[in-house]
Design an enzyme around this catalytic site. Structure first.
Site, mmCIF file in Angstrom:
data_model
loop_
_atom_site.group_PDB
_atom_site.id
_atom_site.type_symbol
_atom_site.label_atom_id
_atom_site.label_comp_id
_atom_site.label_asym_id
_atom_site.label_seq_id
_atom_site.Cartn_x
_atom_site.Cartn_y
_atom_site.Cartn_z
ATOM 1 N N ASN A 9 0.778 -0.934 0.025
ATOM 2 C CA ASN A 9 0.176 -0.046 -0.032
ATOM 3 C C ASN A 9 0.956 1.396 0.047
ATOM 4 O OD1 ASN A 9 -1.662 2.016 0.536
ATOM 5 N ND2 ASN A 9 -2.219 1.426 2.555
ATOM 6 N N TRP A 10 0.902 1.935 -0.970
ATOM 7 C CA TRP A 10 1.890 2.882 -1.285
ATOM 8 C C TRP A 10 1.178 4.300 -0.746
ATOM 9 C CZ3 TRP A 10 4.458 2.463 -6.939
ATOM 10 C CH2 TRP A 10 5.105 1.519 -6.904
ATOM 11 N N LYS A 11 0.066 4.154 -0.387
ATOM 12 C CA LYS A 11 -0.531 5.459 0.382
ATOM 13 C C LYS A 11 -0.211 6.749 -0.681
ATOM 14 C CE LYS A 11 0.415 3.526 4.742
ATOM 15 N NZ LYS A 11 0.314 3.527 6.224
ATOM 16 N N HIS A 96 -9.754 1.301 4.958
ATOM 17 C CA HIS A 96 -8.321 1.506 5.518
ATOM 18 C C HIS A 96 -8.560 2.160 6.657
ATOM 19 C CE1 HIS A 96 -4.352 2.280 6.310
ATOM 20 N NE2 HIS A 96 -4.029 1.417 5.495
ATOM 21 N N GLU A 98 -6.766 4.759 8.007
ATOM 22 C CA GLU A 98 -6.403 6.043 7.684
ATOM 23 C C GLU A 98 -7.785 6.957 6.730
ATOM 24 O OE1 GLU A 98 -2.706 5.406 5.506
ATOM 25 O OE2 GLU A 98 -1.714 5.044 7.504
ATOM 26 N N GLU A 165 -5.623 -5.427 10.155
ATOM 27 C CA GLU A 165 -4.814 -4.399 10.440
ATOM 28 C C GLU A 165 -5.058 -3.884 11.659
ATOM 29 O OE1 GLU A 165 -2.804 -3.107 6.649
ATOM 30 O OE2 GLU A 165 -4.366 -1.588 7.063
ATOM 31 N N GLY A 171 1.813 1.836 10.887
ATOM 32 C CA GLY A 171 3.062 2.848 10.802
ATOM 33 C C GLY A 171 3.733 3.103 11.985
ATOM 34 N N SER A 204 3.039 -2.608 10.145
ATOM 35 C CA SER A 204 4.379 -2.904 10.477
ATOM 36 C C SER A 204 5.123 -4.248 10.090
ATOM 37 C CB SER A 204 4.888 -2.283 11.953
ATOM 38 O OG SER A 204 4.335 -0.960 12.374
ATOM 39 N N GLY A 225 2.760 -1.454 4.436
ATOM 40 C CA GLY A 225 2.625 0.155 3.976
ATOM 41 C C GLY A 225 4.015 0.482 3.844
ATOM 42 N N GLY A 226 4.682 1.165 4.742
ATOM 43 C CA GLY A 226 6.159 1.871 4.481
ATOM 44 C C GLY A 226 6.926 0.903 3.983
HETATM 45 C C1 PEP Z 1 -0.892 -0.109 5.839
HETATM 46 O O1 PEP Z 1 -0.924 0.986 5.433
HETATM 47 O O2 PEP Z 1 -1.983 -0.684 5.476
HETATM 48 C C2 PEP Z 1 0.174 -0.489 6.777
HETATM 49 C C3 PEP Z 1 -0.022 -1.784 7.139
HETATM 50 O O3 PEP Z 1 1.139 0.413 7.134
HETATM 51 P P1 PEP Z 1 2.502 -0.331 7.641
HETATM 52 O O4 PEP Z 1 2.948 -1.461 6.874
HETATM 53 O O5 PEP Z 1 3.203 1.136 7.244
HETATM 54 O O6 PEP Z 1 2.325 -0.464 9.204
#
Ligand code: PEP
Length: 242
Positions: A9-11, A96, A98, A165, A171, A204, A225-226
């Site tokens: 997930n590049w956000k 999501h 966010e 999640e 994050g 994470s 994500g990150g």
């Molecule tokens: C996400 O944005 O779905 C996510 C899991 O982010 P991260 O891996 O950065 O925690």
């Protein structure tokens, strides 16, 4: 048979130029062991068309990060299923945390977006999970079960991915223990009529925890994500050692 899906997930990161640079490195790092694991890049809308042309016919599939429930209309800033489908998008993230936290996404709108995705031939990735306060209060299970009850009516479970999640792990660098993620994912599966739904863990995920996460028998992949923004890091994640 449950499909394994590792999705990035590049956000709101990655211009078109950065996406192409990423791909050049990433593609060369994917190992044969990836086999039938599906790799998905959920990119910003602006990069999707270019990525679709570049990836055409390859093993990497494309995901969007939002979808409106109508096919078109006066909904400034939104994107529709036919628009995504036309450019070769296969998946779309829905609900999501966010989006729920910053953009007023509710279980009701998540449900409408899920049904729209399926109507227009996209596989939705539904995100569910509890906050830190909810977990500390011992309410995690109830919160997740209620999300599923509200999000899934009318949704075809033959064409669905769910990502567990926990919000406190997104994050933050704080990962849910693999065995705990496995326990919650088993609970999620028990709420479904189709036990073969792919259920990912997200929060994470990193090269140093992916192997243990993927060793859990209920976990069918990861939403990352990150750590999906760096091609070498994400390649190590998709090349996880089973
Ligand atoms: C996400 O944005 O779905 C996510 C899991 O982010 P991260 O891996 O950065 O925690």
């Amino acid at each position: 048979m449950r499909k394994i899906i590792i999705a990035g997930n590049w956000k709101m990161y990655m211009t078109q130029a950065q996406s192409l640079e990423f791909l050049q490195v990433f593609k060369s790092e994917i190992e044969e062991r990836v086999g039938t694991r599906e790799i998905v890049l959920c990119a910003p809308f602006t990069a999707l068309g270019l990525l679709s042309k570049t990836l055409h016919g390859g093993i990497i599939r494309l995901g969007a990060q939002n979808i409106h429930w109508e096919s078109e209309g006066p909904y400034t800033g939104e994107i529709s299923g036919p628009m995504l489908k036309e450019i070769g998008v296969n998946y779309v993230i829905v609900g999501h945390s966010e989006r729920r936290q910053y953009f007023g996404e509710s279980d009701q709108t998540a449900n409408m977006r899920l049904r729209a995705a399926q109507k227009y031939g996209l596989t939705p990735i539904l995100c569910v999970g509890e906050s830190k306060a909810q977990r500390d209060a011992g309410d995690a299970e109830e919160v997740i079960i209620n999300q599923l009850k509200s999000d899934l009516p009318g949704v075809n479970q033959q064409d669905l991915v769910i990502a567990y999640e926990p919000i406190w792990a997104i994050g933050t660098g704080e990962t849910c223990a693999a065995t705990e993620a496995n326990r919650v994912i088993k609970l999620i599966r028990s709420q479904l009529y189709n036990p073969d739904v792919t259920i990912q863990y997200g929060g994470s995920v990193k090269p140093d925890n992916i192997d243990e996460i993927m060793q859990q028998n209920e976990i069918d992949g990861a939403l990352v994500g990150g750590a999906s923004l760096d091609p070498l890091t994400f390649a190590r994640i998709v090349n996880y050692l089973a």
